[in-house]
Design a protein around this motif. Structure first.
Motif, mmCIF file in Angstrom:
data_model
loop_
_atom_site.group_PDB
_atom_site.id
_atom_site.type_symbol
_atom_site.label_atom_id
_atom_site.label_comp_id
_atom_site.label_asym_id
_atom_site.label_seq_id
_atom_site.Cartn_x
_atom_site.Cartn_y
_atom_site.Cartn_z
ATOM 1 N N SER A 98 0.846 -1.194 0.000
ATOM 2 C CA SER A 98 0.000 0.000 0.000
ATOM 3 C C SER A 98 0.875 1.236 0.000
ATOM 4 O O SER A 98 1.792 1.358 0.811
ATOM 5 C CB SER A 98 -0.916 0.004 1.225
ATOM 6 N N PRO A 99 0.583 2.178 -0.915
ATOM 7 C CA PRO A 99 1.400 3.388 -0.984
ATOM 8 C C PRO A 99 1.035 4.386 0.109
ATOM 9 O O PRO A 99 -0.121 4.497 0.511
ATOM 10 C CB PRO A 99 1.061 3.951 -2.361
ATOM 11 N N ALA A 100 2.031 5.096 0.587
ATOM 12 C CA ALA A 100 1.831 6.160 1.574
ATOM 13 C C ALA A 100 2.934 7.190 1.360
ATOM 14 O O ALA A 100 3.885 6.958 0.609
ATOM 15 C CB ALA A 100 1.878 5.602 2.990
ATOM 16 N N THR A 101 2.792 8.296 2.022
ATOM 17 C CA THR A 101 3.814 9.337 1.937
ATOM 18 C C THR A 101 4.168 9.800 3.341
ATOM 19 O O THR A 101 3.497 9.427 4.305
ATOM 20 C CB THR A 101 3.326 10.508 1.036
ATOM 21 N N GLU A 102 5.243 10.536 3.428
ATOM 22 C CA GLU A 102 5.686 11.038 4.726
ATOM 23 C C GLU A 102 5.600 12.559 4.733
ATOM 24 O O GLU A 102 5.844 13.210 3.719
ATOM 25 C CB GLU A 102 7.120 10.584 5.013
ATOM 26 N N LYS A 158 3.523 1.996 16.955
ATOM 27 C CA LYS A 158 3.198 2.056 15.534
ATOM 28 C C LYS A 158 3.856 3.265 14.872
ATOM 29 O O LYS A 158 3.943 4.337 15.465
ATOM 30 C CB LYS A 158 1.680 2.152 15.336
ATOM 31 N N ALA A 159 4.291 3.054 13.629
ATOM 32 C CA ALA A 159 4.819 4.146 12.817
ATOM 33 C C ALA A 159 3.644 4.901 12.196
ATOM 34 O O ALA A 159 2.543 4.355 12.060
ATOM 35 C CB ALA A 159 5.736 3.599 11.731
ATOM 36 N N GLN A 160 3.883 6.143 11.842
ATOM 37 C CA GLN A 160 2.822 6.980 11.271
ATOM 38 C C GLN A 160 3.210 7.404 9.850
ATOM 39 O O GLN A 160 4.364 7.743 9.582
ATOM 40 C CB GLN A 160 2.621 8.222 12.142
ATOM 41 N N TYR A 161 2.208 7.368 8.960
ATOM 42 C CA TYR A 161 2.389 7.780 7.566
ATOM 43 C C TYR A 161 1.159 8.563 7.137
ATOM 44 O O TYR A 161 0.149 8.597 7.843
ATOM 45 C CB TYR A 161 2.582 6.554 6.654
ATOM 46 N N ALA A 162 1.227 9.160 5.960
ATOM 47 C CA ALA A 162 0.098 9.916 5.417
ATOM 48 C C ALA A 162 -0.430 9.206 4.174
ATOM 49 O O ALA A 162 0.340 8.633 3.390
ATOM 50 C CB ALA A 162 0.523 11.339 5.075
ATOM 51 N N ASP A 163 -1.758 9.236 4.022
ATOM 52 C CA ASP A 163 -2.374 8.686 2.816
ATOM 53 C C ASP A 163 -1.959 9.518 1.613
ATOM 54 O O ASP A 163 -1.793 10.740 1.710
ATOM 55 C CB ASP A 163 -3.906 8.722 2.931
ATOM 56 N N VAL A 164 -1.821 8.854 0.469
ATOM 57 C CA VAL A 164 -1.561 9.568 -0.779
ATOM 58 C C VAL A 164 -2.895 10.180 -1.214
ATOM 59 O O VAL A 164 -3.875 9.447 -1.387
ATOM 60 C CB VAL A 164 -1.015 8.615 -1.865
ATOM 61 N N PRO A 165 -2.966 11.499 -1.356
ATOM 62 C CA PRO A 165 -4.249 12.119 -1.724
ATOM 63 C C PRO A 165 -4.777 11.606 -3.068
ATOM 64 O O PRO A 165 -4.003 11.363 -4.002
ATOM 65 C CB PRO A 165 -3.902 13.614 -1.817
ATOM 66 N N ASN A 166 -6.088 11.442 -3.166
ATOM 67 C CA ASN A 166 -6.708 10.952 -4.405
ATOM 68 C C ASN A 166 -6.569 11.935 -5.566
ATOM 69 O O ASN A 166 -6.700 11.538 -6.717
ATOM 70 C CB ASN A 166 -8.188 10.631 -4.181
ATOM 71 N N ASP A 167 -6.309 13.215 -5.271
ATOM 72 C CA ASP A 167 -6.157 14.151 -6.381
ATOM 73 C C ASP A 167 -4.728 14.180 -6.927
ATOM 74 O O ASP A 167 -4.445 14.884 -7.885
ATOM 75 C CB ASP A 167 -6.647 15.560 -6.020
ATOM 76 N N TRP A 168 -3.830 13.384 -6.362
ATOM 77 C CA TRP A 168 -2.513 13.162 -6.958
ATOM 78 C C TRP A 168 -2.680 12.021 -7.953
ATOM 79 O O TRP A 168 -2.827 10.867 -7.577
ATOM 80 C CB TRP A 168 -1.482 12.769 -5.926
ATOM 81 N N ARG A 169 -2.703 12.348 -9.213
ATOM 82 C CA ARG A 169 -2.967 11.350 -10.255
ATOM 83 C C ARG A 169 -1.712 11.067 -11.064
ATOM 84 O O ARG A 169 -0.808 11.889 -11.120
ATOM 85 C CB ARG A 169 -4.079 11.850 -11.195
ATOM 86 N N LEU A 180 -2.810 6.461 -7.333
ATOM 87 C CA LEU A 180 -1.863 5.394 -7.038
ATOM 88 C C LEU A 180 -2.567 4.286 -6.255
ATOM 89 O O LEU A 180 -3.111 4.519 -5.179
ATOM 90 C CB LEU A 180 -0.687 5.963 -6.234
ATOM 91 N N GLN A 181 -2.554 3.090 -6.810
ATOM 92 C CA GLN A 181 -3.275 1.945 -6.258
ATOM 93 C C GLN A 181 -2.351 1.025 -5.465
ATOM 94 O O GLN A 181 -1.163 0.915 -5.772
ATOM 95 C CB GLN A 181 -3.884 1.117 -7.394
ATOM 96 N N PRO A 182 -2.907 0.315 -4.471
ATOM 97 C CA PRO A 182 -2.129 -0.754 -3.830
ATOM 98 C C PRO A 182 -1.805 -1.835 -4.862
ATOM 99 O O PRO A 182 -2.510 -2.004 -5.856
ATOM 100 C CB PRO A 182 -3.076 -1.302 -2.763
ATOM 101 N N ILE A 183 -0.743 -2.579 -4.604
ATOM 102 C CA ILE A 183 -0.316 -3.661 -5.491
ATOM 103 C C ILE A 183 -0.546 -4.991 -4.769
ATOM 104 O O ILE A 183 0.003 -5.217 -3.694
ATOM 105 C CB ILE A 183 1.178 -3.515 -5.849
ATOM 106 N N LYS A 184 -1.381 -5.849 -5.365
ATOM 107 C CA LYS A 184 -1.646 -7.168 -4.758
ATOM 108 C C LYS A 184 -0.499 -8.105 -5.105
ATOM 109 O O LYS A 184 -0.174 -8.299 -6.273
ATOM 110 C CB LYS A 184 -2.978 -7.734 -5.256
ATOM 111 N N LEU A 185 0.128 -8.675 -4.063
ATOM 112 C CA LEU A 185 1.243 -9.591 -4.249
ATOM 113 C C LEU A 185 0.800 -11.049 -4.226
ATOM 114 O O LEU A 185 1.391 -11.890 -4.903
ATOM 115 C CB LEU A 185 2.301 -9.382 -3.155
#
Length: 193
Positions: free
Chosen positions: A105-109, A125-136, A150-155
């Motif tokens: 799952s993508p995230a940003t700092e 727990k570590a903390q991260y920020a969601d990737v905003p949906n308007d970042w295309r 940006l979508q999660p990648i199923k492994l």
């Protein structure tokens, strides 16, 4: 930007190119920029009722709230109660399974999440920020330009428990899945650098 906390490991870091459409002086303009993305490896487990291999009903879903690969741990007791409630036996045509998906799952700092992670105790727990949906991201498919987020990648997606198995078979399934998808401390350290 919304934030979240997790025990799941960051397994890689990438720099992605994004496009955001902004309104400047009443005109819509396209702005391109790059951002560093962290990819968090996590699992999610769904309780599925199947007949002849086809899913009849989806039950509860559990996540890695308590740590990486905990989404399916301690579900045996609950699954056995469901078997009793629905009258499922190993010989039944109705099968109850736990299906686990591993994904990145993508995230940003942000300055806030970096500060939290620098100060937190090792077991917190570590903390991260969601990737905003308007970042295309610009993608061309069949000659058409698309702007997906940006979508999660199923492994992987595998059964980790089945009502058709013996307790020993289910234990072996769980152990093999855990062995296969465990993230080494070295991989965590490399991705954190």
């Amino acid at each position: 930007m919304s934030t979240f906390k997790t025990h799941c490991p960051v397994v890689k870091r990438t720099t992605e190119t994004f496009t955001e459409f902004v309104t400047v002086g009443g005109e819509r303009r396209r702005m391109t920029f790059e951002k560093d993305i962290v990819w968090i490896q996590e699992s999610e487990t769904k309780r599925l009722f199947r007949h002849g291999g086809e899913v009849l009903k989806e039950g509860s879903t559990t996540t890695d709230y308590y740590g990486y690969l905990t989404s399916f741990r301690d579900e045996n007791e609950s699954s056995e109660r469901s078997m009793q409630f629905y009258g499922i036996t190993p010989e039944s045509s109705l099968e109850l399974v736990l299906m686990t998906t591993i994904r990145l799952s993508p995230a940003t700092e942000t300055a806030e999440t970096l500060e939290h992670n620098r100060k937190k105790l090792p077991d917190y727990k570590a903390q991260y920020a969601d990737v905003p949906n308007d970042w295309r991201q610009e993608v061309v498919a069949d000659g058409e330009t698309l702007w997906p987020y940006l979508q999660p990648i199923k492994l992987a997606q595998e059964v980790v428990w089945s009502s058709k198995n013996t307790p020993e078979q289910n234990e072996a399934l769980e152990q093999e899945f855990t062995r296969k998808w465990q993230v080494s401390p070295e991989a965590r350290e490399t991705a954190s650098a």
